[in-house]
Design a protein around this motif. Structure first.
Motif, PDB file in Angstrom:
ATOM      1  N   ASN A  53      48.765  17.525 -10.552  1.00  9.79           N
ATOM      2  CA  ASN A  53      49.129  19.124 -10.908  1.00  9.79           C
ATOM      3  C   ASN A  53      48.120  19.752 -11.847  1.00  9.79           C
ATOM      4  O   ASN A  53      47.607  20.931 -11.277  1.00  9.79           O
ATOM      5  CB  ASN A  53      50.437  18.923 -11.592  1.00  9.79           C
ATOM      6  CG  ASN A  53      51.012  20.450 -11.997  1.00  9.79           C
ATOM      7  OD1 ASN A  53      51.255  21.104 -11.016  1.00  9.79           O
ATOM      8  ND2 ASN A  53      51.135  20.719 -13.017  1.00  9.79           N
ATOM      9  N   THR A  56      44.712  20.082  -9.510  1.00  7.26           N
ATOM     10  CA  THR A  56      44.635  20.790  -8.223  1.00  7.26           C
ATOM     11  C   THR A  56      44.449  22.224  -8.797  1.00  7.26           C
ATOM     12  O   THR A  56      43.809  23.020  -8.118  1.00  7.26           O
ATOM     13  CB  THR A  56      45.650  20.548  -7.363  1.00  7.26           C
ATOM     14  OG1 THR A  56      46.847  20.642  -8.190  1.00  7.26           O
ATOM     15  CG2 THR A  56      45.593  19.254  -6.865  1.00  7.26           C
ATOM     16  N   GLN A  57      45.155  22.320  -9.821  1.00  7.78           N
ATOM     17  CA  GLN A  57      45.195  23.968 -10.450  1.00  7.78           C
ATOM     18  C   GLN A  57      43.727  24.170 -11.019  1.00  7.78           C
ATOM     19  O   GLN A  57      43.348  25.275 -10.587  1.00  7.78           O
ATOM     20  CB  GLN A  57      46.261  23.980 -11.392  1.00  7.78           C
ATOM     21  CG  GLN A  57      47.575  24.066 -11.186  1.00  7.78           C
ATOM     22  CD  GLN A  57      48.865  24.209 -12.060  1.00  7.78           C
ATOM     23  OE1 GLN A  57      48.648  24.899 -13.114  1.00  7.78           O
ATOM     24  NE2 GLN A  57      49.833  23.379 -11.861  1.00  7.78           N
ATOM     25  N   ASP A  58      43.323  23.486 -11.373  1.00  6.68           N
ATOM     26  CA  ASP A  58      41.797  23.613 -12.084  1.00  6.68           C
ATOM     27  C   ASP A  58      40.796  23.819 -10.983  1.00  6.68           C
ATOM     28  O   ASP A  58      39.938  24.720 -11.050  1.00  6.68           O
ATOM     29  CB  ASP A  58      41.456  22.517 -13.065  1.00  6.68           C
ATOM     30  CG  ASP A  58      42.063  22.418 -14.437  1.00  6.68           C
ATOM     31  OD1 ASP A  58      42.876  23.373 -14.646  1.00  6.68           O
ATOM     32  OD2 ASP A  58      42.089  21.445 -15.149  1.00  6.68           O
ATOM     33  N   LYS A  61      41.181  27.078  -9.515  1.00 11.29           N
ATOM     34  CA  LYS A  61      40.719  28.125 -10.336  1.00 11.29           C
ATOM     35  C   LYS A  61      38.968  28.114 -10.538  1.00 11.29           C
ATOM     36  O   LYS A  61      38.458  29.288 -10.522  1.00 11.29           O
ATOM     37  CB  LYS A  61      41.004  27.902 -11.831  1.00 11.29           C
ATOM     38  CG  LYS A  61      42.464  28.298 -12.051  1.00 11.29           C
ATOM     39  CD  LYS A  61      42.906  27.872 -13.633  1.00 11.29           C
ATOM     40  CE  LYS A  61      44.242  27.976 -13.920  1.00 11.29           C
ATOM     41  NZ  LYS A  61      44.761  27.285 -15.325  1.00 11.29           N
ATOM     42  N   ASN A  66      42.389  25.361  -0.727  1.00 10.18           N
ATOM     43  CA  ASN A  66      43.511  24.650  -0.443  1.00 10.18           C
ATOM     44  C   ASN A  66      43.349  23.489   0.648  1.00 10.18           C
ATOM     45  O   ASN A  66      43.879  22.415   0.619  1.00 10.18           O
ATOM     46  CB  ASN A  66      44.706  25.616   0.014  1.00 10.18           C
ATOM     47  CG  ASN A  66      45.349  26.195  -1.151  1.00 10.18           C
ATOM     48  OD1 ASN A  66      45.174  26.163  -2.447  1.00 10.18           O
ATOM     49  ND2 ASN A  66      45.856  27.482  -0.855  1.00 10.18           N
TER      50      ASN A  66
END
Length: 150
Positions: A53, A56-58, A61, A66
């Motif tokens: 979590n 993947t967000q980092d 950013k 995706n």
């Protein structure tokens, strides 16, 4: 799941040492993209939802797509979605994360040498070891997505 210890409270010096590794890794010459691919792939193998979590967000950013994140677990079959250098990093990541199978093979190490210096390979190995350490702490303490480690 039963909540377990908070590593910061139970072993603050251990957490400080782990953060020290992260500080070192923030200064290495390996790209941010490669570092995030290492973190995501090792976390996928280890089944660490908390780290998947976060990383993947980092990665998003930092400009990761995706599509590449979705294909990461099948990178060998993803054609030219990943560069040859990234494929070498991912192979090293998998073999070290799954160290009990064959370790880091001569074939994978030799391929990595085509793209990286020995110093960079040492840094890649350190990055893989570090995310595996974080995965094991998170999974052992049963930290949930959204909770704070520190």
């Amino acid at each position: 799941m039963q909540k377990r210890l908070n590593i910061k409270q139970a072993a603050p010096d251990a957490l400080k040492a782990m953060i020290g590794l992260e500080s070192y890794l923030s200064k290495i010459s390996i790209s941010k993209t490669a570092k995030e691919l290492i973190k995501i792939r090792a976390s996928q193998i280890n089944g660490c939802a908390y780290c998947i979590n976060i990383h993947t967000q980092d990665a998003v950013k930092n400009g990761e797509t995706n599509q590449r994140i979705f294909l990461l677990s099948a990178w060998r079959e993803a054609g030219d979605i990943f560069t040859e250098e990234e494929k070498a990093v991912l192979a090293v990541t998998e073999e070290i994360t799954l160290i009990h199978e064959n370790g880091l093979t001569d074939e994978t190490y030799s391929k990595a040498l085509l793209y990286f210096s020995e110093n960079q390979i040492a840094d890649i190995i350190t990055a893989v070891i570090t995310i595996n350490l974080w995965n094991r702490v998170v999974l052992s303490t049963r930290l949930l997505i959204g909770e704070s480690l520190a």
